[in-house]
Design an enzyme around this catalytic site. Sequence first.
Site, PDB file in Angstrom:
ATOM      1  N   ALA A   1       0.862  -1.185   0.000  1.00 54.67           N
ATOM      2  CA  ALA A   1       0.000   0.000   0.000  1.00 54.67           C
ATOM      3  C   ALA A   1       0.897   1.233   0.000  1.00 54.67           C
ATOM      4  O   ALA A   1       2.028   1.190   0.484  1.00 54.67           O
ATOM      5  CB  ALA A   1      -0.897  -0.020   1.234  1.00 54.67           C
TER       6      ALA A   1
ATOM      7  N   GLY B   1       0.700  -5.041   1.031  1.00 59.25           N
ATOM      8  CA  GLY B   1      -0.487  -5.163   0.200  1.00 59.25           C
ATOM      9  C   GLY B   1      -0.214  -5.843  -1.137  1.00 59.25           C
ATOM     10  O   GLY B   1      -1.125  -6.421  -1.733  1.00 59.25           O
TER      11      GLY B   1
ATOM     12  N   GLU C   1      -0.451  -9.436  -0.343  1.00 62.01           N
ATOM     13  CA  GLU C   1      -1.874  -9.719  -0.095  1.00 62.01           C
ATOM     14  C   GLU C   1      -2.670  -9.733  -1.398  1.00 62.01           C
ATOM     15  O   GLU C   1      -3.578 -10.543  -1.571  1.00 62.01           O
ATOM     16  CB  GLU C   1      -2.429  -8.681   0.889  1.00 62.01           C
ATOM     17  CG  GLU C   1      -1.842  -8.877   2.289  1.00 62.01           C
ATOM     18  CD  GLU C   1      -2.122  -7.706   3.225  1.00 62.01           C
ATOM     19  OE1 GLU C   1      -1.867  -6.555   2.807  1.00 62.01           O
ATOM     20  OE2 GLU C   1      -2.574  -7.933   4.350  1.00 62.01           O
TER      21      GLU C   1
ATOM     22  N   GLU D   1       4.944  -4.971   7.184  1.00 63.76           N
ATOM     23  CA  GLU D   1       4.219  -3.851   7.806  1.00 63.76           C
ATOM     24  C   GLU D   1       4.729  -3.543   9.209  1.00 63.76           C
ATOM     25  O   GLU D   1       4.674  -2.415   9.664  1.00 63.76           O
ATOM     26  CB  GLU D   1       2.720  -4.157   7.866  1.00 63.76           C
ATOM     27  CG  GLU D   1       2.007  -4.097   6.526  1.00 63.76           C
ATOM     28  CD  GLU D   1       1.963  -5.424   5.797  1.00 63.76           C
ATOM     29  OE1 GLU D   1       2.801  -6.318   6.094  1.00 63.76           O
ATOM     30  OE2 GLU D   1       1.108  -5.572   4.916  1.00 63.76           O
TER      31      GLU D   1
HETATM   32  C1  HXC Z   1       5.077   4.327  -1.256  1.00 59.29           C
HETATM   33  C2  HXC Z   1       7.007   3.356  -2.022  1.00 59.29           C
HETATM   34  C3  HXC Z   1       6.628   2.115  -1.466  1.00 59.29           C
HETATM   35  C4  HXC Z   1       5.371   2.050  -0.789  1.00 59.29           C
HETATM   36  C5  HXC Z   1       8.538   1.875  -2.414  1.00 59.29           C
HETATM   37  N1  HXC Z   1       8.178   3.150  -2.592  1.00 59.29           N
HETATM   38  N2  HXC Z   1       7.610   1.229  -1.731  1.00 59.29           N
HETATM   39  N3  HXC Z   1       6.222   4.442  -1.914  1.00 59.29           N
HETATM   40  N4  HXC Z   1       4.632   3.171  -0.715  1.00 59.29           N
HETATM   41  N5  HXC Z   1       4.903   0.918  -0.255  1.00 59.29           N
HETATM   42  C6  HXC Z   1       8.953   4.215  -3.276  1.00 59.29           C
HETATM   43  C7  HXC Z   1      10.111   4.701  -2.464  1.00 59.29           C
HETATM   44  O1  HXC Z   1       9.693   5.629  -1.511  1.00 59.29           O
HETATM   45  C8  HXC Z   1      10.993   5.298  -3.526  1.00 59.29           C
HETATM   46  O2  HXC Z   1      10.482   6.565  -3.856  1.00 59.29           O
HETATM   47  C9  HXC Z   1      10.776   4.389  -4.711  1.00 59.29           C
HETATM   48  O3  HXC Z   1       9.519   3.708  -4.465  1.00 59.29           O
HETATM   49  C10 HXC Z   1      11.860   3.353  -4.854  1.00 59.29           C
HETATM   50  O4  HXC Z   1      12.006   2.673  -3.631  1.00 59.29           O
HETATM   51  P1  HXC Z   1      13.442   2.493  -2.917  1.00 59.29           P
HETATM   52  O5  HXC Z   1      13.170   2.226  -1.481  1.00 59.29           O
HETATM   53  O6  HXC Z   1      14.341   3.632  -3.232  1.00 59.29           O
HETATM   54  O7  HXC Z   1      13.972   1.193  -3.661  1.00 59.29           O
HETATM   55  P2  HXC Z   1      14.849  -0.006  -3.075  1.00 59.29           P
HETATM   56  O8  HXC Z   1      15.983   0.534  -2.248  1.00 59.29           O
HETATM   57  O9  HXC Z   1      15.160  -0.860  -4.261  1.00 59.29           O
HETATM   58  O10 HXC Z   1      13.883  -0.798  -2.070  1.00 59.29           O
HETATM   59  C11 HXC Z   1      12.741  -1.405  -2.580  1.00 59.29           C
HETATM   60  C12 HXC Z   1      11.826  -1.836  -1.406  1.00 59.29           C
HETATM   61  C13 HXC Z   1      11.577  -0.614  -0.481  1.00 59.29           C
HETATM   62  C14 HXC Z   1      12.495  -2.978  -0.605  1.00 59.29           C
HETATM   63  C15 HXC Z   1      10.537  -2.368  -1.998  1.00 59.29           C
HETATM   64  O11 HXC Z   1      11.113   0.477  -1.263  1.00 59.29           O
HETATM   65  C16 HXC Z   1      10.594  -0.859   0.597  1.00 59.29           C
HETATM   66  O12 HXC Z   1      10.905  -1.464   1.644  1.00 59.29           O
HETATM   67  N6  HXC Z   1       9.355  -0.390   0.397  1.00 59.29           N
HETATM   68  C17 HXC Z   1       8.312  -0.474   1.396  1.00 59.29           C
HETATM   69  C18 HXC Z   1       7.782  -1.873   1.474  1.00 59.29           C
HETATM   70  C19 HXC Z   1       6.700  -1.984   2.530  1.00 59.29           C
HETATM   71  O13 HXC Z   1       6.909  -1.630   3.702  1.00 59.29           O
HETATM   72  N7  HXC Z   1       5.492  -2.415   2.108  1.00 59.29           N
HETATM   73  C20 HXC Z   1       4.365  -2.487   3.011  1.00 59.29           C
HETATM   74  C21 HXC Z   1       3.578  -1.182   2.947  1.00 59.29           C
HETATM   75  S1  HXC Z   1       2.275  -1.182   4.097  1.00 59.29           S
HETATM   76  P3  HXC Z   1      11.467   7.837  -4.085  1.00 59.29           P
HETATM   77  O14 HXC Z   1      10.536   8.974  -4.287  1.00 59.29           O
HETATM   78  O15 HXC Z   1      12.319   7.958  -2.855  1.00 59.29           O
HETATM   79  O16 HXC Z   1      12.265   7.478  -5.309  1.00 59.29           O
HETATM   80  C22 HXC Z   1       1.114  -2.195   3.433  1.00 59.29           C
HETATM   81  C23 HXC Z   1       0.008  -2.605   4.347  1.00 59.29           C
HETATM   82  C24 HXC Z   1      -1.222  -1.871   4.099  1.00 59.29           C
HETATM   83  O17 HXC Z   1       1.197  -2.620   2.340  1.00 59.29           O
HETATM   84  C25 HXC Z   1      -2.418  -2.538   4.630  1.00 59.29           C
HETATM   85  C26 HXC Z   1      -3.227  -3.298   3.645  1.00 59.29           C
HETATM   86  C27 HXC Z   1      -2.930  -3.233   2.242  1.00 59.29           C
END
Ligand code: HXC
Length: 258
Positions: free
Chosen positions: A65, A109, A112, A132
């Site tokens: 998400a 997400g 999921e 998360e």
């Molecule tokens: C918003 C995101 C994002 C996310 C990545 N980006 N994941 N933006 N929401 N979930 C963005 C980053 O901010 C970044 O933007 C760009 O995408 C590239 O990501 P990087 O981190 O620079 O790339 P990398 O170093 O290769 O790492 C990739 C990654 C990491 C491992 C996927 O981005 C990461 O850990 N993302 C978050 C994963 C996460 O926590 N997902 C769960 C979300 S909560 P910029 O602008 O800086 O270039 C969820 C639960 C919700 O899903 C409830 C129900 C659905």
Amino acid sequence: MTYEFILSEKKGRVGLITLNRPKQMNALNAKVMQEMAAALYAFDADEGVGCILITGNDKAFAAGADIAAMKDYSYMDAYKSDYITRDWEHLRKIRKPVIAAVAGYALGGGCELTMMCDLAIAAENAKFGQPEINLGIMPGSGGTQRLPRFTSKAIAMDLCLTARMLDAQEALRAGLVSRVVPVDTLMEQALAMAEKIAGYSLPVVMMIKESINRAYETSLAEGVLFERRVFHSQFALEDQKEGMAAFVEKRKPTFKHR
Ligand code: HXC
């Protein structure tokens, strides 16, 4: 129909949806989910489509998400807007099979979403996780419920409590995906799989999906009874007559999807 964050196209009898926010790793915001729902409903209603495929790009299926979009939500924002339920649950209403073709990250997400599809095919570089907990929250789109059902309690606890990711081979062993293929052949193989399904009798395909999904919602006795009733009904299908006649006559069947 053109969309902002997804691409939607028909390839033969396959409806292909490609998540298209590459700069944000296909992070899933409300608009993405609304567009995906519109494309899904359109394919589900299209007689010329027999199977639907959802994919991302080589780096990310979806990294979860959209964190930036939800970081300032209050409890009331989430509750009143029925966050997740409102835009994410449409997939469950789709009656045709939906395949996830996953390369790169399928996190939060995104993982999921994979599990809300009917089956998943992974590229060798795929990574699945529910990280998360790193953000001070828990999975909110079924992760704590589908992961233990599809894999095991231990794997669900491990992923959700430690944020560890499963690689593609681990996901295969865990039962999260049914096939692992080289990254550069993912779309070719996923489309071949979808085309194969789409070539079978559509009502039979839909009834199989409905019956297998029933296994997750009911007891074994009730599930078997459901299967038996649906199975009996298939003797009313033109495609059953055609399929069996073709076998006896040693020819390929031509299904009419009725
Ligand atoms: C918003 C995101 C994002 C996310 C990545 N980006 N994941 N933006 N929401 N979930 C963005 C980053 O901010 C970044 O933007 C760009 O995408 C590239 O990501 P990087 O981190 O620079 O790339 P990398 O170093 O290769 O790492 C990739 C990654 C990491 C491992 C996927 O981005 C990461 O850990 N993302 C978050 C994963 C996460 O926590 N997902 C769960 C979300 S909560 P910029 O602008 O800086 O270039 C969820 C639960 C919700 O899903 C409830 C129900 C659905």
